[in-house]
Scaffold this active site. Sequence first.
Site, PDB file in Angstrom:
ATOM      1  N   ASP A   4       8.481  -1.298  -3.003  1.00 31.93           N
ATOM      2  CA  ASP A   4       9.279  -0.182  -3.580  1.00 31.93           C
ATOM      3  C   ASP A   4      10.804  -0.346  -3.417  1.00 31.93           C
ATOM      4  OD1 ASP A   4       6.853   0.770  -4.417  1.00 31.93           O
ATOM      5  OD2 ASP A   4       7.134   2.680  -3.649  1.00 31.93           O
ATOM      6  N   GLU A  48      -2.662   9.959  -1.207  1.00 35.19           N
ATOM      7  CA  GLU A  48      -3.358  10.009   0.009  1.00 35.19           C
ATOM      8  C   GLU A  48      -3.535  11.252   0.648  1.00 35.19           C
ATOM      9  OE1 GLU A  48      -5.604   7.333   0.539  1.00 35.19           O
ATOM     10  OE2 GLU A  48      -6.229   7.910   2.784  1.00 35.19           O
ATOM     11  N   SER A  85       2.579  10.872  -0.549  1.00 35.37           N
ATOM     12  CA  SER A  85       1.490  10.117  -1.155  1.00 35.37           C
ATOM     13  C   SER A  85       0.373  10.703  -1.582  1.00 35.37           C
ATOM     14  CB  SER A  85       1.075   9.217   0.000  1.00 35.37           C
ATOM     15  OG  SER A  85      -0.149   8.423  -0.496  1.00 35.37           O
ATOM     16  N   THR A 100      12.584  -3.921   2.870  1.00 37.97           N
ATOM     17  CA  THR A 100      11.745  -5.286   2.535  1.00 37.97           C
ATOM     18  C   THR A 100      10.150  -5.039   1.938  1.00 37.97           C
ATOM     19  OG1 THR A 100      10.477  -4.817   4.497  1.00 37.97           O
ATOM     20  CG2 THR A 100      12.442  -6.138   4.936  1.00 37.97           C
ATOM     21  N   TYR A 110      -2.922   7.948   8.304  1.00 36.36           N
ATOM     22  CA  TYR A 110      -1.931   7.784   7.532  1.00 36.36           C
ATOM     23  C   TYR A 110      -1.783   8.898   6.687  1.00 36.36           C
ATOM     24  CZ  TYR A 110       0.532   6.145   3.111  1.00 36.36           C
ATOM     25  OH  TYR A 110       1.208   6.029   2.253  1.00 36.36           O
ATOM     26  N   ASP A 164      15.404   1.600  13.004  1.00 34.71           N
ATOM     27  CA  ASP A 164      14.027   1.627  12.878  1.00 34.71           C
ATOM     28  C   ASP A 164      13.743   3.411  12.747  1.00 34.71           C
ATOM     29  OD1 ASP A 164      11.787   0.003  14.436  1.00 34.71           O
ATOM     30  OD2 ASP A 164      11.448   1.995  14.386  1.00 34.71           O
ATOM     31  N   SER A 187       2.033   1.745   6.000  1.00 39.78           N
ATOM     32  CA  SER A 187       1.579   2.129   4.741  1.00 39.78           C
ATOM     33  C   SER A 187       0.160   1.682   4.440  1.00 39.78           C
ATOM     34  CB  SER A 187       2.713   1.645   3.549  1.00 39.78           C
ATOM     35  OG  SER A 187       2.256   0.532   3.327  1.00 39.78           O
TER      36      SER A 187
HETATM   37  P1  NAP Z   1       5.401  -1.374   2.061  1.00 39.14           P
HETATM   38  O1  NAP Z   1       5.658  -2.332   0.825  1.00 39.14           O
HETATM   39  O2  NAP Z   1       4.219  -1.307   3.033  1.00 39.14           O
HETATM   40  O3  NAP Z   1       6.575  -1.169   2.514  1.00 39.14           O
HETATM   41  C1  NAP Z   1       6.706  -0.510   3.650  1.00 39.14           C
HETATM   42  C2  NAP Z   1       8.167  -0.603   4.271  1.00 39.14           C
HETATM   43  O4  NAP Z   1       8.316   0.116   5.426  1.00 39.14           O
HETATM   44  C3  NAP Z   1       8.452  -2.006   4.926  1.00 39.14           C
HETATM   45  O5  NAP Z   1       9.837  -2.323   4.341  1.00 39.14           O
HETATM   46  C4  NAP Z   1       8.482  -2.219   6.359  1.00 39.14           C
HETATM   47  O6  NAP Z   1       9.491  -2.755   6.846  1.00 39.14           O
HETATM   48  C5  NAP Z   1       9.051  -0.574   6.441  1.00 39.14           C
HETATM   49  N1  NAP Z   1       8.820  -0.162   7.867  1.00 39.14           N
HETATM   50  C6  NAP Z   1       7.614  -0.349   8.729  1.00 39.14           C
HETATM   51  N2  NAP Z   1       7.746   0.340   9.958  1.00 39.14           N
HETATM   52  C7  NAP Z   1       9.220   0.725   9.774  1.00 39.14           C
HETATM   53  C8  NAP Z   1       9.891   1.240  10.820  1.00 39.14           C
HETATM   54  N3  NAP Z   1       9.260   1.510  12.071  1.00 39.14           N
HETATM   55  N4  NAP Z   1      10.991   1.641  10.738  1.00 39.14           N
HETATM   56  C9  NAP Z   1      11.800   1.340   9.610  1.00 39.14           C
HETATM   57  N5  NAP Z   1      10.801   0.674   8.485  1.00 39.14           N
HETATM   58  C10 NAP Z   1       9.785   0.413   8.663  1.00 39.14           C
HETATM   59  O7  NAP Z   1       5.142   0.139   1.096  1.00 39.14           O
HETATM   60  P2  NAP Z   1       5.491   0.397  -0.441  1.00 39.14           P
HETATM   61  O8  NAP Z   1       4.269   0.117  -1.169  1.00 39.14           O
HETATM   62  O9  NAP Z   1       6.737  -0.243  -0.962  1.00 39.14           O
HETATM   63  O10 NAP Z   1       5.710   2.134  -0.171  1.00 39.14           O
HETATM   64  C11 NAP Z   1       6.882   2.596  -0.144  1.00 39.14           C
HETATM   65  C12 NAP Z   1       6.516   3.971   0.517  1.00 39.14           C
HETATM   66  O11 NAP Z   1       5.746   4.652  -0.458  1.00 39.14           O
HETATM   67  C13 NAP Z   1       5.793   3.817   1.910  1.00 39.14           C
HETATM   68  O12 NAP Z   1       6.412   5.144   2.666  1.00 39.14           O
HETATM   69  C14 NAP Z   1       4.355   4.244   1.333  1.00 39.14           C
HETATM   70  O13 NAP Z   1       3.884   5.027   2.319  1.00 39.14           O
HETATM   71  C15 NAP Z   1       4.753   4.982   0.219  1.00 39.14           C
HETATM   72  N6  NAP Z   1       3.681   5.232  -0.803  1.00 39.14           N
HETATM   73  C16 NAP Z   1       3.395   4.055  -1.412  1.00 39.14           C
HETATM   74  C17 NAP Z   1       2.379   4.356  -2.648  1.00 39.14           C
HETATM   75  C18 NAP Z   1       1.946   2.770  -3.231  1.00 39.14           C
HETATM   76  O14 NAP Z   1       0.949   2.875  -4.037  1.00 39.14           O
HETATM   77  N7  NAP Z   1       2.792   1.840  -3.024  1.00 39.14           N
HETATM   78  C19 NAP Z   1       2.133   5.218  -2.910  1.00 39.14           C
HETATM   79  C20 NAP Z   1       2.374   6.316  -2.477  1.00 39.14           C
HETATM   80  C21 NAP Z   1       3.210   6.508  -1.303  1.00 39.14           C
HETATM   81  P3  NAP Z   1       9.220  -4.145   7.715  1.00 39.14           P
HETATM   82  O15 NAP Z   1       9.138  -5.306   6.761  1.00 39.14           O
HETATM   83  O16 NAP Z   1      10.148  -4.115   8.743  1.00 39.14           O
HETATM   84  O17 NAP Z   1       7.661  -4.074   8.238  1.00 39.14           O
HETATM   85  O1  G4F Z   2      -5.490  -0.601  -2.077  1.00 39.29           O
HETATM   86  P1  G4F Z   2      -5.755   0.062  -0.964  1.00 39.29           P
HETATM   87  O2  G4F Z   2      -5.832  -0.266   0.286  1.00 39.29           O
HETATM   88  O3  G4F Z   2      -4.959   1.480  -1.293  1.00 39.29           O
HETATM   89  P2  G4F Z   2      -4.990   2.847  -0.863  1.00 39.29           P
HETATM   90  O4  G4F Z   2      -5.899   2.868   0.478  1.00 39.29           O
HETATM   91  O5  G4F Z   2      -5.400   3.768  -1.857  1.00 39.29           O
HETATM   92  O6  G4F Z   2      -3.482   3.249  -0.321  1.00 39.29           O
HETATM   93  C1  G4F Z   2      -2.401   2.882  -1.250  1.00 39.29           C
HETATM   94  O7  G4F Z   2      -2.260   4.004  -1.843  1.00 39.29           O
HETATM   95  C2  G4F Z   2      -1.630   5.181  -1.270  1.00 39.29           C
HETATM   96  C3  G4F Z   2      -1.540   6.333  -2.659  1.00 39.29           C
HETATM   97  O8  G4F Z   2      -2.552   6.775  -2.749  1.00 39.29           O
HETATM   98  C4  G4F Z   2      -0.530   4.998  -0.570  1.00 39.29           C
HETATM   99  F1  G4F Z   2      -0.171   5.926  -0.032  1.00 39.29           F
HETATM  100  C5  G4F Z   2      -0.847   3.830   0.187  1.00 39.29           C
HETATM  101  O9  G4F Z   2       0.267   3.543   1.212  1.00 39.29           O
HETATM  102  C6  G4F Z   2      -1.235   2.620  -0.133  1.00 39.29           C
HETATM  103  O10 G4F Z   2       0.002   2.193  -0.747  1.00 39.29           O
HETATM  104  O11 G4F Z   2      -7.252   0.797  -1.476  1.00 39.29           O
HETATM  105  C7  G4F Z   2      -7.884   1.468  -2.545  1.00 39.29           C
HETATM  106  C8  G4F Z   2      -9.215   1.403  -2.494  1.00 39.29           C
HETATM  107  C9  G4F Z   2      -9.742   2.280  -1.300  1.00 39.29           C
HETATM  108  O12 G4F Z   2     -10.661   3.006  -1.836  1.00 39.29           O
HETATM  109  C10 G4F Z   2     -10.604   1.038  -0.544  1.00 39.29           C
HETATM  110  O13 G4F Z   2     -11.564   1.643   0.077  1.00 39.29           O
HETATM  111  O14 G4F Z   2      -9.739   0.181  -2.637  1.00 39.29           O
HETATM  112  C11 G4F Z   2     -10.893   0.236  -1.541  1.00 39.29           C
HETATM  113  N1  G4F Z   2     -11.244  -1.035  -1.175  1.00 39.29           N
HETATM  114  C12 G4F Z   2     -12.560  -1.894  -1.461  1.00 39.29           C
HETATM  115  N2  G4F Z   2     -12.512  -2.953  -0.792  1.00 39.29           N
HETATM  116  C13 G4F Z   2     -10.458  -1.952  -0.563  1.00 39.29           C
HETATM  117  C14 G4F Z   2     -11.319  -3.078  -0.476  1.00 39.29           C
HETATM  118  N3  G4F Z   2      -9.030  -1.759  -0.057  1.00 39.29           N
HETATM  119  C15 G4F Z   2      -8.679  -2.875   0.348  1.00 39.29           C
HETATM  120  N4  G4F Z   2      -7.405  -2.809   1.005  1.00 39.29           N
HETATM  121  N5  G4F Z   2      -9.337  -4.057   0.603  1.00 39.29           N
HETATM  122  C16 G4F Z   2     -10.629  -4.161   0.200  1.00 39.29           C
HETATM  123  O15 G4F Z   2     -11.167  -5.411   0.534  1.00 39.29           O
END
Ligand code: NAP
Ligand code: G4F
Length: 328
Positions: free
Chosen positions: A13, A129, A127, A10, A151, A56, A82
């Site tokens: 990605d 992170e 990640s 959902t 996280y 889950d 996430s």
């Molecule tokens: P997202 O939009 O937040 O999606 C997270 C997914 O995890 C949702 O489908 C959610 O489903 C599912 N989930 C949450 N809790 C769960 C559980 N207990 N069991 C099974 N599924 C569960 O994240 P995304 O941006 O697509 O990222 C995908 C993955 O890449 C994540 O692992 C994230 O940490 C990692 N990642 C993301 C980024 C980024 O920049 N986007 C970067 C590095 C790594 P529900 O609808 O049920 O909540």
């Molecule tokens: O968009 P963010 O919440 O993403 P963050 O924390 O970098 O995490 C995302 O990327 C990770 C990969 O490095 C993933 F693993 C993780 O699952 C997620 O997808 O915040 C980005 C930056 C931070 O420095 C935060 O402090 O934006 C800054 N920020 C400033 N004002 C804010 C805000 N972030 C959010 N979410 N909301 C604000 O109002």
Amino acid sequence: MARALITGITGQDGLYLSELLLSKGYEVYGLIRGQNNPKLDLVRETVPDVKLVTGDLTDLSSLLRALQVAQPDEVYNLGAISFVAYSWENATLTSDVTGKGVLNILEAVRLYSNDDPSKVRFYQASSSEMFGKVQEVPQRESTLLWPRSPYGVAKVFGHYMTINYRESYGMHASSGILFNHESPRRGPEFVTRKVTQAVARIKLGLQDDLVLGNLDAKRDWGFAGDYVEAMWLMLQQPEADDYVVATGETHSIRDLLDHAFAHVGIEDWSGYVKQDPRFMRPAEVELLIGDPAKAHEKLGWERKVDFPGLVGMMVENDLREQSGHAGR
Ligand code: NAP
Ligand code: G4F
């Protein structure tokens, strides 16, 4: 026909990866959580050919059952809590899902495969992170990990557990250390989408201002549609490995604001943006910039969308979505 099981179907990605695998002729199964998941309709509308199976990440038996139903050649573990900010307030839940959930699915794959490491290939969504208080610039596969949030700590556990299953059981288990990737499907809690939605609403007269936290943090932002290709490429390699996936460029939140507001013709955004300590984090990741050299060389992966293209795509999408609200 190759078969894939995706957790996190959902999410942002999950949807892009489903589209990619379906376009390649895969039979795709998605793990869906909860008895009445509010995003179920979105998945059904966006990727109607995906078959859904309940489960889950915190429930090992549900994962085993999902594997038995899907009988996958490839498993992509994208499911996680996430949102970094949320992880401080829900640290145990984040550890259970984002950390121990990885162990649960690795163990389910091992049991399902009956210890035959050639049966299933596994992808873990690691990640940037994990780099946290960065020990090297730019960050690469060998950079010391120093996570700065619950996280990040949970992702480090999942990352090393994936490596451990590869080394202990010979599993084809790869870990993609993905830097931030965004899209019009990004959740509105993340900063890029929060900004592009607000900019669209300000332009349309639906909102007066935008309240943010730290404007000086820098991120290496790419397009999610490009990044799911790297996930797939990792599982097509003869040997499993770990790869940084990034653009090699970094931008501050201020740069993001410059590009997003300029896209709607506003050059000076200072009157629209406010800061509030509510959105500051207990510990910040100040700078992320990845070195994608290994992904370029070994996977032949290249990003297609650059930063201005990404911000423009997101603002345009939000203008379209929000214009439905204008005049109501
Ligand atoms: P997202 O939009 O937040 O999606 C997270 C997914 O995890 C949702 O489908 C959610 O489903 C599912 N989930 C949450 N809790 C769960 C559980 N207990 N069991 C099974 N599924 C569960 O994240 P995304 O941006 O697509 O990222 C995908 C993955 O890449 C994540 O692992 C994230 O940490 C990692 N990642 C993301 C980024 C980024 O920049 N986007 C970067 C590095 C790594 P529900 O609808 O049920 O909540
Ligand atoms: O968009 P963010 O919440 O993403 P963050 O924390 O970098 O995490 C995302 O990327 C990770 C990969 O490095 C993933 F693993 C993780 O699952 C997620 O997808 O915040 C980005 C930056 C931070 O420095 C935060 O402090 O934006 C800054 N920020 C400033 N004002 C804010 C805000 N972030 C959010 N979410 N909301 C604000 O109002």
